[in-house]
Design a protein around this motif. Structure first.
Motif, PDB file in Angstrom:
ATOM      1  N   GLU A  93      -3.787  -6.152  -9.975  1.00 10.17           N
ATOM      2  CA  GLU A  93      -2.738  -5.684 -10.872  1.00 10.17           C
ATOM      3  C   GLU A  93      -2.145  -4.340 -10.452  1.00 10.17           C
ATOM      4  O   GLU A  93      -0.944  -4.125 -10.584  1.00 10.17           O
ATOM      5  N   VAL A  94      -2.985  -3.420  -9.946  1.00 11.09           N
ATOM      6  CA  VAL A  94      -2.458  -2.085  -9.634  1.00 11.09           C
ATOM      7  C   VAL A  94      -1.612  -2.100  -8.364  1.00 11.09           C
ATOM      8  O   VAL A  94      -0.725  -1.264  -8.193  1.00 11.09           O
ATOM      9  N   PHE A  95      -1.886  -3.052  -7.477  1.00 11.19           N
ATOM     10  CA  PHE A  95      -1.078  -3.156  -6.266  1.00 11.19           C
ATOM     11  C   PHE A  95       0.119  -4.062  -6.515  1.00 11.19           C
ATOM     12  O   PHE A  95      -0.034  -5.225  -6.884  1.00 11.19           O
ATOM     13  N   GLN A  96       1.311  -3.512  -6.303  1.00 11.14           N
ATOM     14  CA  GLN A  96       2.523  -4.331  -6.413  1.00 11.14           C
ATOM     15  C   GLN A  96       2.643  -5.228  -5.180  1.00 11.14           C
ATOM     16  O   GLN A  96       2.245  -4.830  -4.088  1.00 11.14           O
ATOM     17  N   PRO A  97       3.203  -6.426  -5.325  1.00 10.25           N
ATOM     18  CA  PRO A  97       3.433  -7.264  -4.151  1.00 10.25           C
ATOM     19  C   PRO A  97       4.467  -6.625  -3.224  1.00 10.25           C
ATOM     20  O   PRO A  97       5.377  -5.917  -3.672  1.00 10.25           O
ATOM     21  N   ILE A  98       4.311  -6.842  -1.933  1.00 13.46           N
ATOM     22  CA  ILE A  98       5.302  -6.370  -0.975  1.00 13.46           C
ATOM     23  C   ILE A  98       6.614  -7.090  -1.233  1.00 13.46           C
ATOM     24  O   ILE A  98       6.666  -8.318  -1.328  1.00 13.46           O
ATOM     25  N   SER A 156       7.603  15.271   2.281  1.00 14.46           N
ATOM     26  CA  SER A 156       7.707  15.705   0.889  1.00 14.46           C
ATOM     27  C   SER A 156       6.753  16.885   0.745  1.00 14.46           C
ATOM     28  O   SER A 156       6.324  17.465   1.739  1.00 14.46           O
ATOM     29  N   ILE A 157       6.396  17.242  -0.465  1.00 16.12           N
ATOM     30  CA  ILE A 157       5.452  18.346  -0.647  1.00 16.12           C
ATOM     31  C   ILE A 157       4.047  17.948  -0.209  1.00 16.12           C
ATOM     32  O   ILE A 157       3.168  18.812  -0.067  1.00 16.12           O
ATOM     33  N   LEU A 158       3.819  16.668   0.030  1.00 15.50           N
ATOM     34  CA  LEU A 158       2.516  16.199   0.483  1.00 15.50           C
ATOM     35  C   LEU A 158       2.376  16.446   1.983  1.00 15.50           C
ATOM     36  O   LEU A 158       3.360  16.449   2.731  1.00 15.50           O
ATOM     37  N   SER A 159       1.160  16.618   2.444  1.00 16.10           N
ATOM     38  CA  SER A 159       0.925  16.983   3.844  1.00 16.10           C
ATOM     39  C   SER A 159       1.238  15.831   4.802  1.00 16.10           C
ATOM     40  O   SER A 159       1.702  16.054   5.928  1.00 16.10           O
ATOM     41  N   THR A 160       1.007  14.603   4.365  1.00 12.43           N
ATOM     42  CA  THR A 160       1.240  13.446   5.229  1.00 12.43           C
ATOM     43  C   THR A 160       2.694  13.006   5.132  1.00 12.43           C
ATOM     44  O   THR A 160       3.208  12.817   4.026  1.00 12.43           O
ATOM     45  N   PRO A 161       3.390  12.830   6.260  1.00 13.85           N
ATOM     46  CA  PRO A 161       4.788  12.372   6.206  1.00 13.85           C
ATOM     47  C   PRO A 161       4.902  11.033   5.495  1.00 13.85           C
ATOM     48  O   PRO A 161       4.022  10.169   5.597  1.00 13.85           O
ATOM     49  N   ARG A 162       5.998  10.851   4.765  1.00 12.17           N
ATOM     50  CA  ARG A 162       6.280   9.584   4.107  1.00 12.17           C
ATOM     51  C   ARG A 162       6.904   8.637   5.130  1.00 12.17           C
ATOM     52  O   ARG A 162       7.785   9.029   5.899  1.00 12.17           O
ATOM     53  N   GLN A 163       6.482   7.390   5.128  1.00 17.40           N
ATOM     54  CA  GLN A 163       6.994   6.398   6.062  1.00 17.40           C
ATOM     55  C   GLN A 163       7.431   5.142   5.314  1.00 17.40           C
ATOM     56  O   GLN A 163       6.750   4.700   4.378  1.00 17.40           O
ATOM     57  N   THR A 175       1.757   7.514  -2.841  1.00 22.66           N
ATOM     58  CA  THR A 175       1.459   6.085  -2.793  1.00 22.66           C
ATOM     59  C   THR A 175       0.269   5.741  -3.679  1.00 22.66           C
ATOM     60  O   THR A 175      -0.530   6.612  -4.067  1.00 22.66           O
ATOM     61  N   ILE A 176       0.100   4.451  -3.948  1.00 21.62           N
ATOM     62  CA  ILE A 176      -1.004   3.994  -4.771  1.00 21.62           C
ATOM     63  C   ILE A 176      -2.348   4.310  -4.123  1.00 21.62           C
ATOM     64  O   ILE A 176      -3.308   4.676  -4.815  1.00 21.62           O
ATOM     65  N   VAL A 177      -2.438   4.235  -2.797  1.00 20.96           N
ATOM     66  CA  VAL A 177      -3.711   4.555  -2.128  1.00 20.96           C
ATOM     67  C   VAL A 177      -4.033   6.031  -2.295  1.00 20.96           C
ATOM     68  O   VAL A 177      -5.194   6.411  -2.525  1.00 20.96           O
ATOM     69  N   GLU A 178      -3.021   6.889  -2.217  1.00 16.50           N
ATOM     70  CA  GLU A 178      -3.243   8.324  -2.431  1.00 16.50           C
ATOM     71  C   GLU A 178      -3.653   8.603  -3.874  1.00 16.50           C
ATOM     72  O   GLU A 178      -4.460   9.497  -4.142  1.00 16.50           O
ATOM     73  N   VAL A 179      -3.123   7.841  -4.807  1.00 16.89           N
ATOM     74  CA  VAL A 179      -3.526   7.987  -6.213  1.00 16.89           C
ATOM     75  C   VAL A 179      -4.996   7.615  -6.381  1.00 16.89           C
ATOM     76  O   VAL A 179      -5.749   8.307  -7.075  1.00 16.89           O
ATOM     77  N   LEU A 219       0.816  -1.211   0.000  1.00 17.98           N
ATOM     78  CA  LEU A 219       0.000   0.000   0.000  1.00 17.98           C
ATOM     79  C   LEU A 219       0.851   1.264   0.000  1.00 17.98           C
ATOM     80  O   LEU A 219       0.337   2.359  -0.219  1.00 17.98           O
ATOM     81  N   ASN A 220       2.151   1.116   0.260  1.00 20.84           N
ATOM     82  CA  ASN A 220       3.066   2.260   0.248  1.00 20.84           C
ATOM     83  C   ASN A 220       3.732   2.473  -1.107  1.00 20.84           C
ATOM     84  O   ASN A 220       4.425   3.472  -1.299  1.00 20.84           O
ATOM     85  N   ALA A 221       3.561   1.542  -2.024  1.00 17.48           N
ATOM     86  CA  ALA A 221       4.295   1.588  -3.289  1.00 17.48           C
ATOM     87  C   ALA A 221       3.888   2.789  -4.126  1.00 17.48           C
ATOM     88  O   ALA A 221       2.726   3.212  -4.132  1.00 17.48           O
ATOM     89  N   ILE A 222       4.862   3.329  -4.859  1.00 19.39           N
ATOM     90  CA  ILE A 222       4.594   4.372  -5.846  1.00 19.39           C
ATOM     91  C   ILE A 222       4.192   3.675  -7.137  1.00 19.39           C
ATOM     92  O   ILE A 222       4.940   2.855  -7.663  1.00 19.39           O
ATOM     93  N   PRO A 223       3.013   3.957  -7.660  1.00 19.28           N
ATOM     94  CA  PRO A 223       2.532   3.196  -8.828  1.00 19.28           C
ATOM     95  C   PRO A 223       3.376   3.441 -10.068  1.00 19.28           C
ATOM     96  O   PRO A 223       3.884   4.538 -10.296  1.00 19.28           O
TER      97      PRO A 223
END
Length: 592
Positions: free
Chosen positions: A380-385, A412-419, A358-362, A311-315
């Motif tokens: 398909e849109v979610f990459q495996p961990i 980053s420029i996004l409001s939620t910190p990246r983890q 992240t893909i969830v943010e997309v 769920l953290n992956a960049i699509p």
């Protein structure tokens, strides 16, 4: 004319496999048949009969091949193979690597060269994808793939004047169906799935020994006011497996519960009829793309979202193409398709790669596409961990397996910190938690002769493998038998992030070790380990040139390793550094 295209991959973390599968999908647009397989799952002796093969391979460690292509590669290296063995073979090689490493894309380059030596005909130069590129691997992959099809279609024109299909008829790997919610056995299926899934998935594709671990201590090693949280995490092993200093622990993390809840709340907001307790069956569509064993049993969407989907992956670009498939909003669909095409990669970089979206943010940003999600698209849109590797920071003699983990969190420029997915998961593991991973050999090969001097450069968490080495030497230390050990350690502040300071001082007090520190922020002028190397030329010449010692570097792959190499060359001579690199006395273990 045969339209068979064989696609073989060597993949360590799943990236090369993912792109190999995309080549396979694309091949269906041009009416090709043929499987996509790990190299070691293919009988390499049959390569002499193949006419068209695409090889996709990653480079790991110090120019090493992935685990699932080692037997294949070993066979190709046989000296007795005739130089015309593969004269009927036309091939292309696509490599995945990180330009921050010394042997960038070494495996792809070696494979390309070896296939030529055996008589193979290259369709094009090896494609070298770079994780460090702003656009990621797609910067190389997308134009490389376009060129590949041009070359292949020159040799194998489309049959019967047919046109290429606009999209692959194999957009989805598998058929995914929800099981009837009224089935009486669903609750037991869920319970069994939740209990066994983590173990079965953790052992996926690993030929190395499985380790069952119980967390004993999760201790912060940095000051509470320091900007970064670094953890020394201690595990008790429930199965006795011996490791050596330099070995690596591999773990597959899980998504945090709040991230899983966020996903299903998002689906609910957009009226997508998929719930966490829905149990699905995943079935094969094409024998060329079988369902892996660990996904063959019925499984809940909660388990998939917790332990399989990252769920953290960049699509990647393909995810945007899939989201566009059923999207009825013209503006959204147009933007999604733009992000999926080579012409839109700069915009995709600005939207997703640079801010680490992240893909969830997309999915939240494209509500019309999200409202049209199906089970097949989700798969398909979610990459495996992907598995994560950690240098083991302890030795068997201390009775526990320990790792030193920097918790990844930044803005980053996004409001939620990246983890970071794995480091956050490890940080939040409670004492008593039971997990499964596996051990593998690291890239550092510690000399067996204890009298050989060791010079170690380990800033930050790069200390981990050297702590393992030193703890073992301390446990076995006998006066006169242990050679000189020198550690260059760097961090920001002595008070903030001097990991394991008391242990290092203890070893220094015993005469086992000389510690040379570089605290970059404790004075007005920044001081780094490379500066300390320049200041200790006499010591280094004695250890390395006169006594034939070993030089090890561990830590970030960005600027430090090259700066250290240049500094060492200044004090012992560049020709000596090159000789040490060639005979294995200079070794690096770095990570991005």
């Amino acid at each position: 004319m045969s339209r068979k295209l064989l696609i073989l991959y060597g993949s360590e973390t799943g990236t090369a496999q993912d792109f190999a599968e995309q080549v396979w999908r694309e091949s269906k647009r041009f009416y090709f048949s043929g499987p996509v397989l790990p190299m070691d799952s293919y009988d390499v002796r049959n390569l002499v009969d193949e006419e068209l093969v695409v090889f996709v391979c990653a480079t790991t460690g110090q120019g090493d091949e992935p685990e699932n292509m080692r037997n294949f590669w070993k066979f190709l290296l046989r000296k007795k193979l005739p130089c015309d063995s593969l004269q009927n073979l036309k091939f292309a090689v696509l490599g995945f690597g990180d330009s921050g490493y010394l042997k960038y894309n070494f495996v792809a380059k070696k494979l390309h060269k070896r296939l030529l030596q055996l008589g193979g005909i290259a369709l094009m130069g090896a494609g070298l994808c770079d994780d460090q590129h702003d656009l990621g691997p797609s910067a190389t992959y997308l134009p490389w793939l376009e060129q590949l099809w041009e070359k292949i279609l020159q040799l194998h024109p489309l049959p019967n004047a047919q046109s290429a299909l606009e999209e692959s008829p194999r957009q989805f790997r598998w058929d995914v169906q929800a099981i009837d919610e009224d089935k009486e056995n669903n609750s037991s299926v869920r319970r069994e799935t939740e209990n066994i899934y983590a173990t079965s998935y953790a052992l996926l594709n690993s030929q190395n020994p499985a380790v069952r671990l119980t967390l004993e201590e999760n201790r912060r090693t940095t000051h509470e006011l320091h900007f970064q949280d670094v953890r020394l995490i201690s595990f008790k092993m429930t199965n006795a497996i011996i490791w050596q200093p330099g070995d690596v622990l591999v773990l597959r993390p899980c998504n945090a519960e709040d991230r899983v809840v966020e996903l299903f709340n998002l689906l609910h907001e957009h009226n997508v009829p998929l719930h966490p307790e829905t149990v699905v069956e995943i079935r094969e569509i094409d024998s060329e793309m079988p369902v892996p064993d660990f996904l063959k049993a019925p499984i809940s969407l909660r388990s998939l979202a917790t332990q399989y989907w990252d769920l953290n992956a960049i699509p990647r670009p393909r995810a945007f193409a899939l989201l566009a498939r059923n999207c009825l909003n013209e503006l959204e669909r147009e933007k999604l398709l733009e992000f999926s095409l080579p012409i839109g990669q700069e915009d995709l970089c600005a939207y997703a790669n640079r801010p680490r979206r992240t893909i969830v943010e997309v999915l939240r940003d494209f509500p019309h596409a999200t409202s049209r999600l199906t089970l097949e698209i989700l798969m398909e849109v979610f990459q495996p961990i992907k598995p994560r590797s950690f240098s083991i920071a302890s030795c068997p003699e201390v009775g526990k397996l320990q790792i030193l983990v920097a918790v990844v969190e930044y803005r980053s420029i996004l409001s939620t910190p990246r983890q970071g997915l794995c480091s956050t998961w490890l940080k939040n593991l409670p004492v008593g938690a039971k997990i499964v991973g596996w051990l593998k050999k690291g890239t550092l090969k510690i000399p067996g002769d204890p009298a050989k001097p060791l010079v170690m450069v380990g800033p930050g968490t790069g200390l981990a493998p050297f702590r393992s080495v030193l703890l073992q030497k301390e446990a076995k230390f006998v006066d006169g038998r242990c050679g000189r050990n020198v550690l260059f350690f760097g961090c920001r502040n002595r008070q903030g992030d001097f990991h394991c300071e008391e242990e290092l001082k203890r070893m220094e007090g015993k005469g086992l070790l000389k510690v040379i520190t570089a605290f970059s922020r404790d004075q007005e002028e920044k001081i780094y380990v490379q500066q300390r190397i320049r200041e200790n030329g006499e010591l280094l010449r004695s250890c390395l040139n006169d006594q034939g010692g070993y030089f090890f570097v561990a830590g970030s792959s960005k600027n430090m390793p090259q700066a250290v190499k240049e500094a060492l060359g200044e004090v012992i001579g560049q020709e000596n550094v090159q000789e040490m690199l060639s005979n294995g006395r200079y070794q690096e273990e770095t990570w991005s």
